[in-house]
Design a protein around this motif. Sequence first.
Motif, PDB file in Angstrom:
ATOM      1  N   ALA A 123       0.828  -1.213   0.000  1.00 26.73           N
ATOM      2  CA  ALA A 123       0.000   0.000   0.000  1.00 26.73           C
ATOM      3  C   ALA A 123       0.862   1.262   0.000  1.00 26.73           C
ATOM      4  O   ALA A 123       0.536   2.243  -0.682  1.00 26.73           O
ATOM      5  N   LYS A 124       1.956   1.231   0.747  1.00 23.14           N
ATOM      6  CA  LYS A 124       2.861   2.385   0.772  1.00 23.14           C
ATOM      7  C   LYS A 124       3.513   2.596  -0.597  1.00 23.14           C
ATOM      8  O   LYS A 124       3.686   3.727  -1.054  1.00 23.14           O
ATOM      9  N   ASP A 125       3.896   1.505  -1.254  1.00 23.33           N
ATOM     10  CA  ASP A 125       4.484   1.614  -2.590  1.00 23.33           C
ATOM     11  C   ASP A 125       3.510   2.256  -3.569  1.00 23.33           C
ATOM     12  O   ASP A 125       3.890   3.102  -4.387  1.00 23.33           O
ATOM     13  N   LEU A 126       2.248   1.838  -3.505  1.00 25.77           N
ATOM     14  CA  LEU A 126       1.260   2.417  -4.419  1.00 25.77           C
ATOM     15  C   LEU A 126       1.088   3.908  -4.178  1.00 25.77           C
ATOM     16  O   LEU A 126       0.895   4.680  -5.129  1.00 25.77           O
ATOM     17  N   ARG A 127       1.153   4.317  -2.909  1.00 25.06           N
ATOM     18  CA  ARG A 127       1.065   5.749  -2.600  1.00 25.06           C
ATOM     19  C   ARG A 127       2.240   6.505  -3.222  1.00 25.06           C
ATOM     20  O   ARG A 127       2.082   7.593  -3.788  1.00 25.06           O
ATOM     21  N   LEU A 128       3.443   5.926  -3.107  1.00 26.18           N
ATOM     22  CA  LEU A 128       4.625   6.575  -3.686  1.00 26.18           C
ATOM     23  C   LEU A 128       4.556   6.602  -5.209  1.00 26.18           C
ATOM     24  O   LEU A 128       4.810   7.634  -5.844  1.00 26.18           O
ATOM     25  N   LEU A 129       4.234   5.461  -5.814  1.00 27.25           N
ATOM     26  CA  LEU A 129       4.215   5.374  -7.274  1.00 27.25           C
ATOM     27  C   LEU A 129       3.158   6.274  -7.891  1.00 27.25           C
ATOM     28  O   LEU A 129       3.285   6.699  -9.045  1.00 27.25           O
ATOM     29  N   SER A 130       2.103   6.558  -7.123  1.00 29.59           N
ATOM     30  CA  SER A 130       1.041   7.427  -7.640  1.00 29.59           C
ATOM     31  C   SER A 130       1.176   8.866  -7.159  1.00 29.59           C
ATOM     32  O   SER A 130       0.325   9.703  -7.459  1.00 29.59           O
ATOM     33  N   SER A 131       2.227   9.168  -6.420  1.00 29.92           N
ATOM     34  CA  SER A 131       2.363  10.489  -5.799  1.00 29.92           C
ATOM     35  C   SER A 131       2.454  11.585  -6.848  1.00 29.92           C
ATOM     36  O   SER A 131       2.919  11.389  -7.956  1.00 29.92           O
ATOM     37  N   GLY A 132       2.025  12.759  -6.471  1.00 28.09           N
ATOM     38  CA  GLY A 132       2.027  13.913  -7.374  1.00 28.09           C
ATOM     39  C   GLY A 132       0.637  14.526  -7.458  1.00 28.09           C
ATOM     40  O   GLY A 132       0.144  15.019  -6.459  1.00 28.09           O
ATOM     41  N   PRO A 133       0.009  14.546  -8.590  1.00 33.88           N
ATOM     42  CA  PRO A 133       0.439  13.890  -9.839  1.00 33.88           C
ATOM     43  C   PRO A 133       1.499  14.656 -10.626  1.00 33.88           C
ATOM     44  O   PRO A 133       2.104  14.109 -11.535  1.00 33.88           O
ATOM     45  N   GLU A 134       1.759  15.916 -10.272  1.00 34.70           N
ATOM     46  CA  GLU A 134       2.735  16.697 -11.041  1.00 34.70           C
ATOM     47  C   GLU A 134       4.086  16.791 -10.354  1.00 34.70           C
ATOM     48  O   GLU A 134       5.114  16.912 -11.016  1.00 34.70           O
ATOM     49  N   ALA A 135       4.112  16.738  -9.045  1.00 31.10           N
ATOM     50  CA  ALA A 135       5.372  16.939  -8.324  1.00 31.10           C
ATOM     51  C   ALA A 135       5.840  15.670  -7.620  1.00 31.10           C
ATOM     52  O   ALA A 135       6.617  15.734  -6.688  1.00 31.10           O
TER      53      ALA A 135
END
Length: 447
Positions: free
Chosen positions: A290-302
């Motif tokens: 779940a933490k990985d998905l948060r990181l991989l989807s972070s942003g969406p621009e920054a």
Amino acid sequence: MREEADQFGTIEISKDALFGIQTLRTLQNLSFSGRTLSQYPTYIESLAMVKKAAALANQEAGVFEEQIVNAITQACDSLIKGDHHEQFPIDILHGGGGIGTNMNVNEVIANLSNELFGSLKGSYSPVHPADHVNASQSTSDVCHTAIRLAIMKSFKPLISALDQLFEAIKGKADEFQDVTTIARTCLQDGMRVQLGNTFRGYSQVIKRRLHSLEEAVTKLHSINLGGTVIGSGVGAPNAYRDIVVSKLCEVSGIDLSHRENLYDAAQNIDDLARVSSELRILASCLLKLAKDLRLLSSGPEAGFAEIHLPAVQAGSSFFPGKVNPVIPETLIQCCFQVIGCDHVVQMTLEHGELGLNVFEGAAGANILDAMMMLEKALNTFTEKCIKGTEANRKRCEELANSFIPLVVELKEKIGYTATAQLVKVNGKVEIKNIIQNGGIERDTSNK
């Protein structure tokens, strides 16, 4: 109202209540959590199965006559079917080694049985909670056995939830196999990787944890029914002890056997602790996912912005249009709770004293809580997050062609030392331009 009496005095109880004075004593003296036995239907059904098997074994052992047995088994069938669960108001967590749980079910079954004879609730004639419903049993072996049955039953929907999660992630791995992005170590840029391979790793850890959890739950099929309080079997006829487990197999449809040593079963609940440990490890792996998905989807621009998670609701009351990864965050909080449940279970293991672990009920309740929370959270996570996850192909391509992945490819051509020297002399931007223009080949003379 009706009156019931024990050695501590007389209490008024609603005339419609199927429970009696011992249940009310538990309510008055031992309540604190706000969680009632009625909220654990699988446990109630498992307790009724144990009581039915005990009644059938008592009949074959000649403990009491067929009329009594028939009434008790009919009452148990009603509970197994899901009726009257509101008649279990006691706190799921209480002292006394589970005495409140056992007496609550004894009183309900006794009153249901006596209704079949036309007797009033609370009369306990001809069927008595202790003399008949609890014959040849103790709270210790009844609750020990029933909580394990309940965990086995609760595991089935969790298996289904984990299987569905595995298949959904595996499907995404196949979908993303042609997407090249960047790997990271120490949260710093690394080499190129297929996004599908990252998701394949997630699927495999789910599959592995499921198998380990299945192995742990299988060990719960060994029970101590017939051992009464401390494993000696005192208070139960030999004829009853010889057949009661086989009767429970028939009633429950589950293949069960006696523990190798019933004294050990009364003292040590490491089989429950192992199941809980597996749930904790599973929760830790799910946390990482779940933490990985948060990181991989972070942003969406920054942020990383390599994947898009489904938008399910507004993410902020302050930022218009902001969408947060609320489903992974919900799973993360579920996993926090599961890890907390395991801490309780491990404490109950080590706080068992001498001949009987009186805290076994707390261990069982926390395992049931953990399983229930995980099942619900995983079903939501699979349906509302994983299945709708999409790759941001443009962003992934951009990251795959950033500096470090290109340098890794250069290192494979000219070696680590030469590459490091080129980067030092020329700088990142120049080296990136040279690599992208194909201007460096391996110097076989090692100059």
